[in-house]
Design an enzyme around this catalytic site. Structure first.
Site, PDB file in Angstrom:
ATOM      1  N   ASP A   1      54.976  43.389  20.780  1.00 41.78           N
ATOM      2  CA  ASP A   1      55.156  43.796  22.167  1.00 41.78           C
ATOM      3  C   ASP A   1      56.483  43.219  22.657  1.00 41.78           C
ATOM      4  OD1 ASP A   1      55.078  44.195  24.912  1.00 41.78           O
ATOM      5  OD2 ASP A   1      52.940  43.725  25.095  1.00 41.78           O
ATOM      6  N   HIS A   2      57.419  44.097  22.966  1.00 38.70           N
ATOM      7  CA  HIS A   2      58.758  43.634  23.340  1.00 38.70           C
ATOM      8  C   HIS A   2      58.768  42.954  24.703  1.00 38.70           C
ATOM      9  CE1 HIS A   2      62.890  43.341  22.334  1.00 38.70           C
ATOM     10  NE2 HIS A   2      62.945  44.413  21.567  1.00 38.70           N
ATOM     11  N   ARG A   3      57.665  43.011  25.425  1.00 39.37           N
ATOM     12  CA  ARG A   3      57.601  42.299  26.702  1.00 39.37           C
ATOM     13  C   ARG A   3      57.401  40.803  26.511  1.00 39.37           C
ATOM     14  NH1 ARG A   3      52.762  45.653  29.316  1.00 39.37           N
ATOM     15  NH2 ARG A   3      51.990  45.124  27.224  1.00 39.37           N
TER      16      ARG A   3
ATOM     17  N   CYS B   1      58.398  38.930  23.825  1.00 39.00           N
ATOM     18  CA  CYS B   1      59.486  38.262  23.131  1.00 39.00           C
ATOM     19  C   CYS B   1      60.557  39.283  22.761  1.00 39.00           C
ATOM     20  CB  CYS B   1      58.999  37.533  21.876  1.00 39.00           C
ATOM     21  SG  CYS B   1      58.449  38.634  20.548  1.00 39.00           S
TER      22      CYS B   1
END
Length: 479
Positions: free
Chosen positions: A449-451, A453
Protein backbone atom coordinates in the site's frame (compact mmCIF):
# COMPACT_ATOMS: atom_id res chain seq x y z
CA UNK A 1 -48.91 -18.81 28.01
CA UNK A 2 -45.98 -19.42 25.64
CA UNK A 3 -44.34 -16.55 23.86
CA UNK A 4 -43.09 -16.93 20.27
CA UNK A 5 -39.65 -15.40 19.75
CA UNK A 6 -37.80 -14.94 16.50
CA UNK A 7 -34.13 -15.86 16.30
CA UNK A 8 -32.19 -14.08 13.56
CA UNK A 9 -28.92 -15.07 11.91
CA UNK A 10 -26.31 -13.42 14.14
CA UNK A 11 -23.13 -11.62 13.16
CA UNK A 12 -20.72 -14.47 12.41
CA UNK A 13 -17.52 -12.48 12.46
CA UNK A 14 -15.48 -9.72 10.90
CA UNK A 15 -16.84 -8.70 7.52
CA UNK A 16 -19.15 -11.71 7.14
CA UNK A 17 -22.56 -10.49 5.97
CA UNK A 18 -24.26 -13.67 4.79
CA UNK A 19 -24.26 -17.43 5.20
CA UNK A 20 -25.56 -20.48 3.36
CA UNK A 21 -27.68 -23.02 5.21
CA UNK A 22 -25.85 -26.34 4.94
CA UNK A 23 -27.87 -28.51 7.33
CA UNK A 24 -30.71 -27.98 9.75
CA UNK A 25 -30.04 -29.66 13.09
CA UNK A 26 -33.63 -29.35 14.36
CA UNK A 27 -37.10 -29.88 12.92
CA UNK A 28 -40.32 -27.95 13.48
CA UNK A 29 -41.79 -29.33 16.69
CA UNK A 30 -38.45 -30.17 18.31
CA UNK A 31 -37.69 -28.98 21.82
CA UNK A 32 -34.41 -27.07 21.90
CA UNK A 33 -32.22 -26.14 24.85
CA UNK A 34 -30.59 -22.78 25.45
CA UNK A 35 -27.42 -22.50 23.31
CA UNK A 36 -28.20 -25.74 21.48
CA UNK A 37 -26.91 -25.66 17.88
CA UNK A 38 -29.90 -25.48 15.56
CA UNK A 39 -28.36 -25.03 12.12
CA UNK A 40 -25.03 -25.53 10.39
CA UNK A 41 -24.14 -22.71 8.01
CA UNK A 42 -21.25 -22.05 5.67
CA UNK A 43 -19.98 -18.52 5.57
CA UNK A 44 -17.49 -17.16 3.11
CA UNK A 45 -14.89 -18.28 5.62
CA UNK A 46 -15.84 -21.52 7.34
CA UNK A 47 -18.52 -23.94 8.54
CA UNK A 48 -20.23 -22.69 11.71
CA UNK A 49 -22.81 -24.23 14.02
CA UNK A 50 -25.24 -21.54 15.15
CA UNK A 51 -26.78 -21.98 18.63
CA UNK A 52 -30.18 -20.63 19.56
CA UNK A 53 -30.23 -18.38 22.65
CA UNK A 54 -33.75 -19.54 23.62
CA UNK A 55 -35.09 -22.77 25.04
CA UNK A 56 -38.49 -23.98 23.85
CA UNK A 57 -40.34 -25.55 20.94
CA UNK A 58 -39.39 -24.76 17.34
CA UNK A 59 -42.49 -23.45 15.58
CA UNK A 60 -41.03 -22.45 12.20
CA UNK A 61 -37.83 -22.50 10.17
CA UNK A 62 -36.85 -19.99 7.53
CA UNK A 63 -34.77 -21.02 4.52
CA UNK A 64 -34.15 -24.37 2.94
CA UNK A 65 -30.83 -26.19 2.97
CA UNK A 66 -28.71 -24.63 0.25
CA UNK A 67 -30.33 -21.20 0.48
CA UNK A 68 -28.37 -18.10 1.45
CA UNK A 69 -29.40 -15.70 4.22
CA UNK A 70 -28.03 -12.27 5.12
CA UNK A 71 -27.02 -11.47 8.67
CA UNK A 72 -30.13 -10.32 10.55
CA UNK A 73 -32.57 -12.45 8.53
CA UNK A 74 -34.92 -14.74 10.52
CA UNK A 75 -33.62 -18.26 11.09
CA UNK A 76 -36.41 -19.82 13.16
CA UNK A 77 -39.09 -19.07 15.74
CA UNK A 78 -39.29 -20.67 19.17
CA UNK A 79 -42.29 -20.91 21.50
CA UNK A 80 -40.86 -20.17 24.96
CA UNK A 81 -42.67 -20.79 28.24
CA UNK A 82 -43.10 -17.55 30.24
CA UNK A 83 -43.56 -17.36 33.97
CA UNK A 84 -41.56 -18.06 37.09
CA UNK A 85 -43.54 -21.21 37.88
CA UNK A 86 -42.71 -22.84 34.56
CA UNK A 87 -39.84 -25.30 34.62
CA UNK A 88 -39.79 -25.63 30.87
CA UNK A 89 -37.06 -25.76 28.37
CA UNK A 90 -34.94 -23.16 30.12
CA UNK A 91 -34.46 -25.22 33.30
CA UNK A 92 -33.98 -28.47 31.47
CA UNK A 93 -31.59 -27.04 28.91
CA UNK A 94 -28.74 -26.23 31.26
CA UNK A 95 -29.74 -22.80 32.51
CA UNK A 96 -27.03 -21.22 34.64
CA UNK A 97 -26.52 -18.08 36.66
CA UNK A 98 -25.52 -15.13 34.55
CA UNK A 99 -26.17 -16.88 31.25
CA UNK A 100 -27.09 -13.63 29.60
CA UNK A 101 -24.88 -11.32 31.59
CA UNK A 102 -23.37 -8.55 29.57
CA UNK A 103 -25.34 -9.28 26.45
CA UNK A 104 -28.90 -8.62 27.49
CA UNK A 105 -31.83 -10.84 26.86
CA UNK A 106 -32.32 -12.47 23.53
CA UNK A 107 -35.28 -10.23 22.77
CA UNK A 108 -33.04 -7.21 22.86
CA UNK A 109 -30.03 -8.71 21.17
CA UNK A 110 -29.20 -8.59 17.51
CA UNK A 111 -30.22 -12.19 17.04
CA UNK A 112 -33.71 -12.12 18.46
CA UNK A 113 -36.57 -9.70 17.94
CA UNK A 114 -39.36 -11.17 20.01
CA UNK A 115 -41.56 -8.83 22.01
CA UNK A 116 -41.13 -8.43 25.74
CA UNK A 117 -42.76 -10.81 28.16
CA UNK A 118 -46.45 -10.31 28.63
CA UNK A 119 -46.59 -12.14 31.94
CA UNK A 120 -44.89 -11.72 35.27
CA UNK A 121 -41.98 -13.98 34.32
CA UNK A 122 -39.11 -13.26 31.98
CA UNK A 123 -37.94 -15.18 28.97
CA UNK A 124 -34.64 -16.88 29.67
CA UNK A 125 -31.95 -16.66 27.00
CA UNK A 126 -28.19 -16.68 26.79
CA UNK A 127 -27.83 -13.65 24.53
CA UNK A 128 -26.26 -13.51 21.09
CA UNK A 129 -23.51 -16.13 21.22
CA UNK A 130 -21.91 -18.68 18.92
CA UNK A 131 -20.41 -22.03 19.82
CA UNK A 132 -16.94 -21.28 21.14
CA UNK A 133 -17.59 -17.52 21.24
CA UNK A 134 -18.81 -16.66 24.73
CA UNK A 135 -20.89 -19.68 25.73
CA UNK A 136 -20.01 -20.25 29.35
CA UNK A 137 -20.99 -23.90 29.66
CA UNK A 138 -20.94 -27.00 27.47
CA UNK A 139 -23.68 -26.87 24.86
CA UNK A 140 -26.46 -29.41 25.24
CA UNK A 141 -26.90 -31.53 22.13
CA UNK A 142 -30.30 -33.14 22.21
CA UNK A 143 -32.84 -33.47 19.45
CA UNK A 144 -36.51 -34.26 19.63
CA UNK A 145 -36.53 -34.30 23.43
CA UNK A 146 -40.06 -33.70 24.67
CA UNK A 147 -40.12 -33.57 28.49
CA UNK A 148 -43.53 -33.47 30.12
CA UNK A 149 -42.84 -30.10 31.74
CA UNK A 150 -42.33 -28.46 28.38
CA UNK A 151 -45.28 -30.05 26.68
CA UNK A 152 -47.46 -28.97 29.56
CA UNK A 153 -46.30 -25.38 29.32
CA UNK A 154 -46.19 -25.08 25.55
CA UNK A 155 -49.00 -26.34 23.33
CA UNK A 156 -47.95 -28.67 20.52
CA UNK A 157 -47.53 -26.81 17.22
CA UNK A 158 -49.42 -27.65 14.08
CA UNK A 159 -47.67 -30.12 11.76
CA UNK A 160 -46.99 -27.46 9.14
CA UNK A 161 -47.30 -24.07 10.83
CA UNK A 162 -47.42 -20.94 8.72
CA UNK A 163 -45.09 -18.31 10.22
CA UNK A 164 -47.52 -15.46 9.50
CA UNK A 165 -50.12 -16.92 11.86
CA UNK A 166 -48.09 -15.88 14.90
CA UNK A 167 -47.19 -12.30 15.83
CA UNK A 168 -43.72 -11.16 14.91
CA UNK A 169 -42.11 -13.25 12.18
CA UNK A 170 -43.04 -12.96 8.53
CA UNK A 171 -42.26 -15.68 5.98
CA UNK A 172 -39.78 -13.57 4.06
CA UNK A 173 -36.10 -14.42 3.62
CA UNK A 174 -34.93 -11.82 1.13
CA UNK A 175 -34.22 -8.30 2.45
CA UNK A 176 -34.93 -7.04 -1.09
CA UNK A 177 -38.48 -8.34 -0.81
CA UNK A 178 -38.96 -6.56 2.52
CA UNK A 179 -37.56 -3.33 1.11
CA UNK A 180 -39.81 -3.52 -1.94
CA UNK A 181 -42.84 -4.03 0.29
CA UNK A 182 -41.89 -1.08 2.51
CA UNK A 183 -41.44 1.20 -0.49
CA UNK A 184 -45.01 0.47 -1.62
CA UNK A 185 -46.47 0.41 1.92
CA UNK A 186 -47.51 -3.20 1.49
CA UNK A 187 -48.36 -5.32 4.54
CA UNK A 188 -46.55 -8.62 4.06
CA UNK A 189 -48.79 -10.33 6.61
CA UNK A 190 -51.68 -10.07 4.17
CA UNK A 191 -49.86 -12.07 1.51
CA UNK A 192 -49.78 -15.81 0.96
CA UNK A 193 -46.36 -16.85 -0.29
CA UNK A 194 -45.96 -19.10 -3.31
CA UNK A 195 -42.54 -20.39 -2.25
CA UNK A 196 -41.70 -23.45 -0.18
CA UNK A 197 -43.58 -23.55 3.16
CA UNK A 198 -45.42 -20.35 2.28
CA UNK A 199 -42.27 -18.30 1.67
CA UNK A 200 -43.11 -14.89 0.23
CA UNK A 201 -41.16 -14.28 -2.96
CA UNK A 202 -40.51 -11.11 -4.93
CA UNK A 203 -43.00 -12.26 -7.54
CA UNK A 204 -45.69 -12.37 -4.84
CA UNK A 205 -44.94 -8.81 -3.75
CA UNK A 206 -44.89 -7.52 -7.32
CA UNK A 207 -48.21 -9.21 -8.01
CA UNK A 208 -49.73 -7.55 -4.95
CA UNK A 209 -48.33 -4.16 -5.97
CA UNK A 210 -49.79 -4.57 -9.44
CA UNK A 211 -53.16 -5.49 -7.99
CA UNK A 212 -53.17 -2.46 -5.71
CA UNK A 213 -52.25 -0.20 -8.61
CA UNK A 214 -55.03 -1.65 -10.73
CA UNK A 215 -52.65 -2.91 -13.37
CA UNK A 216 -53.85 -5.73 -15.54
CA UNK A 217 -50.44 -6.94 -16.61
CA UNK A 218 -49.56 -10.32 -15.22
CA UNK A 219 -46.67 -10.45 -12.76
CA UNK A 220 -43.36 -11.76 -13.86
CA UNK A 221 -42.98 -15.52 -13.53
CA UNK A 222 -40.98 -16.70 -10.57
CA UNK A 223 -38.29 -18.21 -12.78
CA UNK A 224 -37.30 -14.76 -14.00
CA UNK A 225 -37.45 -13.00 -10.64
CA UNK A 226 -33.98 -12.10 -9.34
CA UNK A 227 -34.58 -13.19 -5.76
CA UNK A 228 -32.23 -14.51 -3.11
CA UNK A 229 -34.33 -17.68 -3.07
CA UNK A 230 -33.08 -18.58 -6.54
CA UNK A 231 -31.41 -21.95 -6.98
CA UNK A 232 -27.66 -21.68 -6.48
CA UNK A 233 -26.69 -24.20 -9.13
CA UNK A 234 -25.27 -22.89 -12.43
CA UNK A 235 -28.06 -21.80 -14.74
CA UNK A 236 -27.84 -22.09 -18.52
CA UNK A 237 -29.31 -19.05 -20.25
CA UNK A 238 -30.21 -19.31 -23.94
CA UNK A 239 -28.59 -16.76 -26.19
CA UNK A 240 -30.82 -14.25 -27.92
CA UNK A 241 -31.38 -14.04 -31.67
CA UNK A 242 -32.05 -16.56 -34.37
CA UNK A 243 -29.54 -19.33 -34.84
CA UNK A 244 -27.98 -18.65 -31.47
CA UNK A 245 -25.10 -20.83 -30.36
CA UNK A 246 -24.67 -22.71 -27.07
CA UNK A 247 -26.32 -21.23 -24.01
CA UNK A 248 -24.24 -19.11 -21.65
CA UNK A 249 -23.57 -20.61 -18.23
CA UNK A 250 -24.39 -18.37 -15.27
CA UNK A 251 -22.61 -19.34 -12.03
CA UNK A 252 -23.80 -17.60 -8.84
CA UNK A 253 -21.01 -15.54 -7.25
CA UNK A 254 -21.66 -16.71 -3.71
CA UNK A 255 -20.03 -18.37 -0.76
CA UNK A 256 -16.24 -18.40 -0.67
CA UNK A 257 -15.92 -17.28 -4.29
CA UNK A 258 -18.31 -14.37 -3.72
CA UNK A 259 -16.50 -13.23 -0.59
CA UNK A 260 -13.11 -13.41 -2.31
CA UNK A 261 -14.49 -11.40 -5.23
CA UNK A 262 -15.88 -8.70 -2.92
CA UNK A 263 -12.66 -8.43 -0.91
CA UNK A 264 -10.39 -8.28 -3.94
CA UNK A 265 -12.60 -5.67 -5.62
CA UNK A 266 -12.56 -3.58 -2.46
CA UNK A 267 -8.80 -3.86 -2.26
CA UNK A 268 -8.44 -2.60 -5.82
CA UNK A 269 -10.89 0.26 -5.21
CA UNK A 270 -9.42 1.53 -1.95
CA UNK A 271 -5.71 0.69 -1.92
CA UNK A 272 -3.20 2.43 -4.22
CA UNK A 273 -0.94 -0.59 -4.51
CA UNK A 274 2.44 -1.02 -6.16
CA UNK A 275 4.55 -4.11 -6.76
CA UNK A 276 8.29 -4.74 -6.76
CA UNK A 277 10.08 -8.04 -7.24
CA UNK A 278 13.50 -9.64 -7.14
CA UNK A 279 15.12 -12.98 -8.01
CA UNK A 280 16.98 -14.68 -5.19
CA UNK A 281 19.34 -17.64 -4.93
CA UNK A 282 17.57 -20.03 -2.53
CA UNK A 283 20.24 -22.75 -2.65
CA UNK A 284 21.51 -22.00 0.86
CA UNK A 285 17.97 -21.80 2.24
CA UNK A 286 17.17 -25.27 0.90
CA UNK A 287 20.45 -26.60 2.33
CA UNK A 288 19.66 -25.06 5.72
CA UNK A 289 16.23 -26.66 5.68
CA UNK A 290 17.74 -30.06 4.93
CA UNK A 291 20.15 -29.60 7.82
CA UNK A 292 17.33 -28.59 10.19
CA UNK A 293 15.26 -31.60 9.24
CA UNK A 294 18.23 -33.95 9.65
CA UNK A 295 18.88 -35.43 6.25
CA UNK A 296 20.45 -38.42 7.99
CA UNK A 297 17.28 -39.11 9.96
CA UNK A 298 18.76 -38.13 13.34
CA UNK A 299 16.62 -35.05 13.97
CA UNK A 300 13.53 -35.36 16.16
CA UNK A 301 10.26 -33.51 15.84
CA UNK A 302 8.21 -32.39 12.86
CA UNK A 303 9.82 -31.31 9.61
CA UNK A 304 10.31 -27.61 9.01
CA UNK A 305 8.73 -26.53 5.71
CA UNK A 306 10.02 -23.93 3.29
CA UNK A 307 6.85 -21.93 3.95
CA UNK A 308 7.60 -21.92 7.69
CA UNK A 309 11.12 -20.62 7.05
CA UNK A 310 9.79 -17.89 4.76
CA UNK A 311 7.18 -16.98 7.37
CA UNK A 312 9.88 -16.66 10.02
CA UNK A 313 11.92 -14.49 7.66
CA UNK A 314 8.83 -12.30 7.14
CA UNK A 315 8.40 -11.72 10.88
CA UNK A 316 12.06 -10.72 11.15
CA UNK A 317 11.65 -8.33 8.21
CA UNK A 318 8.49 -6.79 9.66
CA UNK A 319 10.34 -6.10 12.91
CA UNK A 320 12.80 -4.01 10.88
CA UNK A 321 10.17 -2.44 8.60
CA UNK A 322 7.04 -2.04 10.79
CA UNK A 323 5.43 0.26 8.22
CA UNK A 324 4.30 -2.83 6.32
CA UNK A 325 2.58 -4.33 9.38
CA UNK A 326 -0.09 -1.66 9.47
CA UNK A 327 -3.48 -0.61 8.19
CA UNK A 328 -5.10 2.67 7.12
CA UNK A 329 -7.98 4.26 9.03
CA UNK A 330 -9.75 6.18 6.27
CA UNK A 331 -12.16 8.03 8.56
CA UNK A 332 -9.42 9.32 10.85
CA UNK A 333 -6.91 9.62 7.99
CA UNK A 334 -4.33 7.78 10.05
CA UNK A 335 -1.86 4.96 9.51
CA UNK A 336 -2.20 2.44 12.33
CA UNK A 337 0.97 0.44 13.00
CA UNK A 338 0.10 -2.85 14.66
CA UNK A 339 2.18 -4.28 17.52
CA UNK A 340 1.57 -7.98 16.77
CA UNK A 341 2.15 -9.87 13.55
CA UNK A 342 -0.85 -12.05 12.70
CA UNK A 343 0.49 -13.77 9.63
CA UNK A 344 -1.99 -14.97 7.01
CA UNK A 345 -1.08 -17.53 4.37
CA UNK A 346 -3.02 -18.44 1.26
CA UNK A 347 -4.42 -21.99 1.20
CA UNK A 348 -6.28 -23.52 -1.72
CA UNK A 349 -9.17 -25.79 -0.75
CA UNK A 350 -12.01 -27.53 -2.57
CA UNK A 351 -14.30 -24.64 -1.62
CA UNK A 352 -11.86 -22.03 -2.89
CA UNK A 353 -9.04 -19.85 -1.62
CA UNK A 354 -8.92 -19.12 2.11
CA UNK A 355 -6.36 -17.26 4.22
CA UNK A 356 -5.89 -18.79 7.69
CA UNK A 357 -4.05 -16.63 10.21
CA UNK A 358 -1.13 -17.62 12.47
CA UNK A 359 -1.64 -15.54 15.60
CA UNK A 360 1.32 -13.75 17.22
CA UNK A 361 3.75 -15.04 14.62
CA UNK A 362 6.38 -12.59 15.86
CA UNK A 363 6.68 -14.63 19.08
CA UNK A 364 7.10 -18.00 17.33
CA UNK A 365 10.13 -19.79 15.95
CA UNK A 366 10.18 -21.59 12.60
CA UNK A 367 9.13 -24.91 14.11
CA UNK A 368 6.17 -23.39 15.97
CA UNK A 369 5.04 -21.47 12.89
CA UNK A 370 5.32 -24.61 10.78
CA UNK A 371 3.22 -26.65 13.22
CA UNK A 372 0.51 -23.98 13.27
CA UNK A 373 0.51 -23.71 9.47
CA UNK A 374 0.09 -27.48 9.23
CA UNK A 375 -2.79 -27.46 11.72
CA UNK A 376 -4.61 -24.61 10.00
CA UNK A 377 -4.10 -26.12 6.55
CA UNK A 378 -5.62 -29.41 7.66
CA UNK A 379 -8.57 -27.60 9.22
CA UNK A 380 -9.03 -25.52 6.04
CA UNK A 381 -9.19 -28.59 3.81
CA UNK A 382 -11.69 -30.21 6.18
CA UNK A 383 -13.82 -27.04 6.32
CA UNK A 384 -13.36 -26.75 10.09
CA UNK A 385 -11.76 -23.31 10.31
CA UNK A 386 -13.54 -20.89 12.62
CA UNK A 387 -14.12 -17.22 11.74
CA UNK A 388 -11.54 -16.29 14.38
CA UNK A 389 -8.92 -18.34 12.51
CA UNK A 390 -9.69 -16.56 9.25
CA UNK A 391 -9.80 -12.92 10.31
CA UNK A 392 -7.55 -10.35 11.90
CA UNK A 393 -4.48 -10.88 9.73
CA UNK A 394 -1.91 -8.06 9.50
CA UNK A 395 0.34 -9.41 6.71
CA UNK A 396 -0.10 -12.21 4.16
CA UNK A 397 2.36 -14.69 2.67
CA UNK A 398 1.26 -16.19 -0.66
CA UNK A 399 3.20 -19.21 -1.94
CA UNK A 400 1.85 -19.44 -5.49
CA UNK A 401 4.91 -21.44 -6.53
CA UNK A 402 2.95 -24.58 -5.65
CA UNK A 403 0.97 -23.93 -8.85
CA UNK A 404 4.13 -24.13 -10.93
CA UNK A 405 4.46 -20.41 -11.70
CA UNK A 406 7.45 -18.14 -11.24
CA UNK A 407 5.91 -14.74 -10.57
CA UNK A 408 2.76 -12.78 -9.83
CA UNK A 409 1.51 -9.38 -8.73
CA UNK A 410 -0.55 -10.24 -5.62
CA UNK A 411 -3.64 -8.26 -4.66
CA UNK A 412 -3.41 -7.05 -1.07
CA UNK A 413 -5.66 -8.80 1.42
CA UNK A 414 -7.74 -5.82 2.56
CA UNK A 415 -7.33 -4.10 5.04
CA UNK A 416 -3.69 -5.16 5.31
CA UNK A 417 -0.85 -3.09 3.87
CA UNK A 418 1.24 -5.66 2.03
CA UNK A 419 1.55 -9.21 0.70
CA UNK A 420 4.66 -11.19 -0.13
CA UNK A 421 4.39 -13.56 -3.10
CA UNK A 422 6.75 -16.50 -3.56
CA UNK A 423 7.20 -18.32 -6.86
CA UNK A 424 8.50 -21.82 -7.48
CA UNK A 425 12.07 -22.69 -6.53
CA UNK A 426 13.71 -24.21 -9.63
CA UNK A 427 17.26 -24.83 -10.92
CA UNK A 428 18.42 -21.94 -13.12
CA UNK A 429 21.70 -20.56 -14.46
CA UNK A 430 23.10 -18.13 -11.89
CA UNK A 431 26.34 -16.26 -11.43
CA UNK A 432 27.74 -17.54 -8.12
CA UNK A 433 31.07 -16.29 -6.79
CA UNK A 434 31.96 -14.94 -10.21
CA UNK A 435 31.18 -18.12 -12.11
CA UNK A 436 28.16 -19.42 -13.94
CA UNK A 437 26.47 -22.20 -12.00
CA UNK A 438 23.13 -23.95 -11.67
CA UNK A 439 21.42 -22.71 -8.51
CA UNK A 440 17.99 -22.98 -6.90
CA UNK A 441 16.34 -19.66 -7.82
CA UNK A 442 13.07 -18.15 -6.61
CA UNK A 443 11.26 -14.95 -7.56
CA UNK A 444 9.89 -12.87 -4.68
CA UNK A 445 7.30 -10.16 -5.24
CA UNK A 446 5.93 -7.61 -2.79
CA UNK A 447 2.69 -5.72 -3.31
CA UNK A 448 2.34 -2.85 -0.85
CA UNK A 449 0.00 0.00 0.00
CA UNK A 450 1.74 3.14 -1.21
CA UNK A 451 -0.05 5.16 1.46
CA UNK A 452 1.83 3.50 4.33
CA UNK A 453 5.31 3.75 2.83
CA UNK A 454 7.30 4.74 -0.24
CA UNK A 455 9.27 2.57 -2.61
CA UNK A 456 12.45 2.87 -0.56
CA UNK A 457 10.90 1.17 2.45
CA UNK A 458 9.22 -1.50 0.33
CA UNK A 459 12.47 -2.13 -1.54
CA UNK A 460 14.42 -2.38 1.71
CA UNK A 461 11.92 -4.90 3.08
CA UNK A 462 12.05 -7.07 -0.04
CA UNK A 463 15.84 -6.85 -0.23
CA UNK A 464 16.11 -8.01 3.38
CA UNK A 465 13.84 -10.97 2.58
CA UNK A 466 16.02 -11.87 -0.40
CA UNK A 467 19.23 -11.56 1.64
CA UNK A 468 17.85 -13.94 4.27
CA UNK A 469 16.85 -16.40 1.56
CA UNK A 470 20.33 -16.27 0.05
CA UNK A 471 22.17 -16.26 3.40
CA UNK A 472 19.89 -17.82 6.06
CA UNK A 473 22.76 -17.93 8.54
CA UNK A 474 22.04 -14.29 9.40
CA UNK A 475 18.83 -15.47 11.14
CA UNK A 476 20.35 -18.28 13.21
CA UNK A 477 20.25 -16.17 16.35
CA UNK A 478 16.47 -15.66 16.10
CA UNK A 479 15.23 -18.87 14.42
Amino acid sequence: MPQVLEFKLPDLGEGLTEAEIVRWLVEVGDVVAIDQPVVEVETAKAMVEVPCPYGGVVTARFGEEGSELPVGAPLLTVAVAVGSDDEGAGADSGSRPGAGAGSGSGADSGSGSGSSSSGSGEVESSGNVLVGYGTGAPVARRRRVRPAAVTAAVPAPEPDPVPDTVPGPVAVVSPLVRKLARQHELDLRQLVGSGPDGLILRADVEAAISALAGETAAPRPHAAAPTTEAVQEPVAEPASGAGAGPAALRIPLRGVRGAVADKLARSRREIPDATCWVDADATELMAARSAMNGAGGTAAGPKVSVLALLARICTAALARFPELNSTVDLEAREIVRLPEVHLGFAAQTERGLVVPVVRDAQARNAESIGAEIARLTEAARAGRLTPAELTGGTFTLNNYGVFGVDGSTPIINHPEAAMLGVGRIVPKPWVHQGELAVRQVVQLSLTFDHRVCDGGTAGGFLRYIADCVEQPAVLLRTL
